[in-house]
Design an enzyme around this catalytic site. Sequence first.
Site, PDB file in Angstrom:
ATOM      1  N   ASP A   1       0.836  -1.202   0.000  1.00  0.00           N
ATOM      2  CA  ASP A   1       0.000   0.000   0.000  1.00  0.00           C
ATOM      3  C   ASP A   1       0.872   1.254   0.000  1.00  0.00           C
ATOM      4  OD1 ASP A   1       0.885  -0.116   2.619  1.00  0.00           O
ATOM      5  OD2 ASP A   1      -1.109  -0.274   3.514  1.00  0.00           O
ATOM      6  N   SER A   2       2.192   1.057   0.033  1.00  0.00           N
ATOM      7  CA  SER A   2       3.124   2.163  -0.192  1.00  0.00           C
ATOM      8  C   SER A   2       2.875   2.829  -1.535  1.00  0.00           C
ATOM      9  CB  SER A   2       4.570   1.653  -0.128  1.00  0.00           C
ATOM     10  OG  SER A   2       4.748   0.533  -0.986  1.00  0.00           O
TER      11      SER A   2
ATOM     12  N   ASP B   1      -0.696  -6.303   0.119  1.00  0.00           N
ATOM     13  CA  ASP B   1      -1.167  -5.632   1.327  1.00  0.00           C
ATOM     14  C   ASP B   1      -2.685  -5.575   1.375  1.00  0.00           C
ATOM     15  OD1 ASP B   1       0.818  -4.871   3.114  1.00  0.00           O
ATOM     16  OD2 ASP B   1       1.395  -3.121   1.929  1.00  0.00           O
TER      17      ASP B   1
ATOM     18  N   LYS C   1      -0.888  -9.526   3.409  1.00  0.00           N
ATOM     19  CA  LYS C   1      -0.154  -8.958   4.543  1.00  0.00           C
ATOM     20  C   LYS C   1      -1.050  -8.021   5.336  1.00  0.00           C
ATOM     21  CE  LYS C   1       3.210  -5.815   4.082  1.00  0.00           C
ATOM     22  NZ  LYS C   1       2.728  -4.713   4.972  1.00  0.00           N
TER      23      LYS C   1
ATOM     24  N   GLU D   1      -1.285  -5.542   8.986  1.00  0.00           N
ATOM     25  CA  GLU D   1      -0.531  -4.828  10.010  1.00  0.00           C
ATOM     26  C   GLU D   1      -1.239  -4.936  11.355  1.00  0.00           C
ATOM     27  OE1 GLU D   1       0.123  -0.795   8.865  1.00  0.00           O
ATOM     28  OE2 GLU D   1       0.984  -1.303   6.913  1.00  0.00           O
TER      29      GLU D   1
ATOM     30  N   GLU E   1       9.422  -3.775  10.802  1.00  0.00           N
ATOM     31  CA  GLU E   1       9.812  -2.473  10.257  1.00  0.00           C
ATOM     32  C   GLU E   1      10.261  -1.495  11.339  1.00  0.00           C
ATOM     33  OE1 GLU E   1       8.077   1.078   7.326  1.00  0.00           O
ATOM     34  OE2 GLU E   1       6.987  -0.812   7.539  1.00  0.00           O
TER      35      GLU E   1
END
EC number: 2.1.2.11
Length: 264
Positions: free
Chosen positions: A45-46, A84, A112, A114, A181
């Site tokens: 999602d960067s 993501d 993925k 978070e 991270e």
Amino acid sequence: MKPTTISHLRQWKQEQRKFATITAYDASFSRLFFEQGIRVMLVGDSLGMTVQGHDSTLPVTTHDIVYHTQCVRRGAPLALVLSDMPFMTYATPEQTFSQAAELMRAGANMVKLEGGSWLAPTVKMLTERAVPVCGHLGLTPQSVNIFGGYKIQGRSESDANQLLADALALEEAGAQLLVLECVPVALAKRVTEALSIPVIGIGAGNVTDGQILVMHDALGITGDSTPKFAKNFLAQSGDIRTAVRLYSQEVEQGIYPAEEHSFH
């Protein structure tokens, strides 16, 4: 050549063979990355910041990730592709499974998410429904408003212990991979050694099983916002293919990340 699978990553961890991964958003770059030896790619999602021009990852939608996952899969059909799950797409079990299924249909091998131990039931639910999961701990960009900015995580003893507990909880729930991270090197080492699943670091020193970089950081095209942990491999080589190959080789040899790219 056979497709890269999570079994390969587990074997690499057992053999203490470090591996490089990178973000990818389109067919041309995913093909180039694979040709230069990178077998694992993240449709992150960067892209909200690097591709769409937002100031965070929060505006990214599942539709965005689906589109870019399809592009990456076409360019690198044999790569292990992680996708993501965007902000607020895994708030309920029903929503989570529906959104994850879309990503898997688009060509992802794994999704993925978070978050810490509170995500364990979600990870378990997805795993039971044949959706492989990669966890993400430390600086989780979707929580930037909670953290008050992009800050190093796990520096206090209590925070470090909590992060380790979260990692173990995610593994026990069925996570097959973990991204760590922006944490101190000592904590990254504790987590990597405590888990049987592979750990991929970004801003976590060279003690993790693998490394990941946002492709724009690795190629030095993020302008003035390049983070401390990144290295411009294109500046060293002057050629994109050589830069990608250099990144992969330096990770495999334990050269990158160096002390200057690490936190304590």
